[in-house]
Design a protein around this motif. Structure first.
Motif, mmCIF file in Angstrom:
data_model
loop_
_atom_site.group_PDB
_atom_site.id
_atom_site.type_symbol
_atom_site.label_atom_id
_atom_site.label_comp_id
_atom_site.label_asym_id
_atom_site.label_seq_id
_atom_site.Cartn_x
_atom_site.Cartn_y
_atom_site.Cartn_z
ATOM 1 N N UNK A 30 11.755 7.854 82.950
ATOM 2 C CA UNK A 30 10.403 7.946 83.494
ATOM 3 C C UNK A 30 10.461 8.254 84.988
ATOM 4 N N UNK A 31 11.362 7.582 85.702
ATOM 5 C CA UNK A 31 11.498 7.792 87.138
ATOM 6 C C UNK A 31 11.906 9.228 87.456
ATOM 7 N N UNK A 32 12.833 9.762 86.665
ATOM 8 C CA UNK A 32 13.330 11.123 86.900
ATOM 9 C C UNK A 32 12.461 12.182 86.234
ATOM 10 N N UNK A 33 11.412 11.743 85.531
ATOM 11 C CA UNK A 33 10.503 12.653 84.827
ATOM 12 C C UNK A 33 11.265 13.513 83.808
ATOM 13 N N UNK A 34 12.089 12.836 82.998
ATOM 14 C CA UNK A 34 12.888 13.496 81.964
ATOM 15 C C UNK A 34 12.533 12.929 80.598
ATOM 16 N N UNK A 35 13.000 13.620 79.557
ATOM 17 C CA UNK A 35 12.848 13.147 78.182
ATOM 18 C C UNK A 35 14.229 12.909 77.597
#
Length: 105
Positions: A30-35
């Motif tokens: 979530x912090x790195x805006x990844x899935x």
């Protein structure tokens, strides 16, 4: 599998890049805006299955359409799943795409 190995690499990379701010893998995503790579892989498979169903040039690669069921149940197969007779066919994307089509489409 390769997907799990790649997921571990992504997990380690997030742990290194976030340093002391790393608490859990899900929060780091979530912090790195990844899935998760597994989610991306499954979504790409669903997208490919939808495209194969619509594309007349490549539709012949999939098994034949299932006949309409005699009784309408909660779920009816869209495509008749083939039983793989060879290792090569088993490792091809066709059996997994067939199950995705039957499950999601």
């Amino acid at each position: 599998t390769q997907l799990r190995r790649l997921e571990r690499v992504q997990k380690r990379a997030l742990k290194i890049s976030l340093g002391a701010n790393y608490s859990t893998y899900e929060e780091a995503l979530v912090t790195a805006n990844l899935q998760k790579l597994e989610d991306i892989y499954k979504e790409n498979q669903r997208r490919l299955a939808r495209k194969l169903m619509k594309d007349s040039r490549h539709r012949h690669l999939l098994p034949v359409d299932a006949p309409p069921p005699a009784y309408y149940l909660r779920h009816a197969n869209t495509i008749v799943p083939n039983t793989p007779r060879t290792e090569r066919y088993l490792n091809s994307p066709i059996p997994s795409l067939t199950s995705i089509i039957n499950e999601y489409l």
